[in-house]
Design an enzyme around this catalytic site. Structure first.
Site, PDB file in Angstrom:
ATOM      1  N   ASP A  91      -1.820   4.545  -9.158  1.00  0.00           N
ATOM      2  CA  ASP A  91      -1.550   4.145  -7.387  1.00  0.00           C
ATOM      3  C   ASP A  91      -0.382   4.507  -7.461  1.00  0.00           C
ATOM      4  OD1 ASP A  91       0.473   2.006  -9.547  1.00  0.00           O
ATOM      5  OD2 ASP A  91      -0.092   1.026  -7.655  1.00  0.00           O
ATOM      6  N   GLU A 149      -0.387  -0.453 -10.434  1.00  0.00           N
ATOM      7  CA  GLU A 149       0.611  -1.072 -11.039  1.00  0.00           C
ATOM      8  C   GLU A 149       1.736  -1.513  -9.777  1.00  0.00           C
ATOM      9  OE1 GLU A 149       5.254  -0.967 -11.858  1.00  0.00           O
ATOM     10  OE2 GLU A 149       4.507   0.591 -11.195  1.00  0.00           O
TER      11      GLU A 149
END
Length: 402
Positions: A91, A149
């Site tokens: 991400d 994350e």
């Protein structure tokens, strides 16, 4: 502003096997493709599609749609052996990129400002090398491409959906490209590497009124200010001074006019610590301080306290193996540093709670190329030479684990 870094050790890629060095242009191409298409947590659809397309091109088995956008590739060697896992997060962040490079973000307001595009490229490179050389390792390797994350956390839901089972993973490793270390260095240490992260939000409920008539009010700003100051006594006077902890209030909002005493105030922040024995201590202590000060002023409060990630704790045996492999790759003890702890958090910690493993930092800063801006900075970027080094370390871990 760039970090002030120690001089980089000489970066000698001779210890990177030729087939991985030859893969470097592809690693850079994959990383830059991903860098141009950043996506937030649980929305990594383009990223997952890119990963899946590569796995299908290489004939690697995979499962997709795990924790919404997660992907797990499975590669088997020619000989039976252990089940190992490599973890990479995918991400990006809600940051407007300021770098003027040809591969800058094409998604307005989004940016890979923490190196996860590099992590994904390294994991893809590892997958490609392993599928091309199944005779060089034993057992099975799961490569976990994890969403979210940066928040709210994709590791835990992936674990809950079974990524560590069928077959059961015996050990897991992961890395973080790290601009606090120069290219050619590796940060690895046993035990606590990164801190637990817990968060809190609090609203103080007072009684508003005229700024000239404070006796008729309960000043929420005054109460909030006293609480915020008092919270700093937790680390200063309640935590063992030989331990490390941080209580940070990063947000405070109250009032709408200069001559009105606010009836409510809102603040929020984070708590960080390494020692798991402090789990449960901070919420109780923070609420005791808030409750006591509110009682003294006849105010009320609403507190929401929630843990985000536990501390990242590395297994001694696997950390020793990573350390020895790192030494093989960088070829100098000066290139290995255990002084790499950070109060930053990481949900790799959930994987390490389930199976032994090691999370380490891969130096990626190069001030000479203006590649040393800190993580989460709008000009963050890293020296892509680190990509091949990351693949080499992962491959050697898989080959040498026993």
């Amino acid at each position: 502003m760039v970090f002030s870094l120690a001089p980089s050790p000489s970066v000698d890629l001779s210890q990177i096997r030729l087939k991985i060095r030859n893969l470097q242009p592809q690693l850079v191409q994959w990383r830059r493709h991903l860098h141009q298409r950043p996506e937030l947590g649980f929305k990594e659809h383009l990223t997952s599609e890119f990963v899946i397309a590569k796995l299908e091109e290489w004939g690697i088995k995979y499962q997709s749609g795990i924790a919404k956008t997660g992907v797990v590739a499975t590669i088997t060697g020619t000989q039976p052996g252990p089940v190992l896992a490599i973890r990479a997060d995918m991400d990006a962040l809600p940051i407007q990129e300021q770098n003027q490079v040809e591969y800058r973000s094409q998604h307005d307001g989004l940016m890979h400002a923490c190196g996860h595009d590099g992590h994904t490229a390294i994991a893809l490179g590892t997958a490609y090398y392993l599928c091309q050389h199944p005779d060089q390792f034993r057992g099975t390797v799961k490569i976990i491409f994890q969403p979210a994350e940066e928040g709210p956390g994709g590791a835990k839901p992936m674990i809950e959906e079974g990524v560590l089972t069928n077959p059961q993973v015996e050990a897991i490793v992961g890395l973080h490209l790290w601009n606090r270390l120069p290219l050619g260095t590796i940060g690895v240490r046993s035990g606590a590497l990164m801190a637990a992260v817990e968060c809190f939000r609090c609203t103080i409920l007072g009684k508003g009124g005229h700024g000239a008539m404070p006796e008729q009010t309960i000043d929420s700003i005054l109460v909030g200010a006293q609480i915020i100051t008092a919270l700093q006594t937790i680390v200063a006077r309640n935590v063992n001074p030989l331990d490390s902890a941080v209580v940070t209030v990063g947000e405070f909002h109250a009032g709408k006019a200069h001559n009105i005493i606010a009836d409510s105030a809102h603040f929020s922040g984070t708590v960080r610590y390494f020692d798991s024995s402090y789990s449960g201590y901070f919420p109780a202590r923070i609420e005791a301080i808030i409750a006591g000060i509110c009682q003294a002023h006849n105010a009320r409060y609403d507190l929401d306290y929630y843990p985000l990630y536990p501390p990242v704790i590395n297994d001694p045996k696997i950390t020793e193996l990573i350390h020895s492999i790192a030494l093989e790759v960088v070829e100098t003890p000066a290139g290995i540093t255990p002084a790499c702890q950070t109060m930053g958090g990481e949900d790799m910690s959930f994987f390490l709670q389930q199976v032994p493993g090691c999370y380490f930092f891969l130096g990626s800063a190069n001030p000479a190329k203006d590649l040393a801006y800190p993580h989460h900075h709008p000009r963050f970027d890293f020296d892509e030479t680190a990509l091949a080094i990351g693949v080499e370390i992962f491959v050697r871990f898989i080959e040498q684990f026993s």
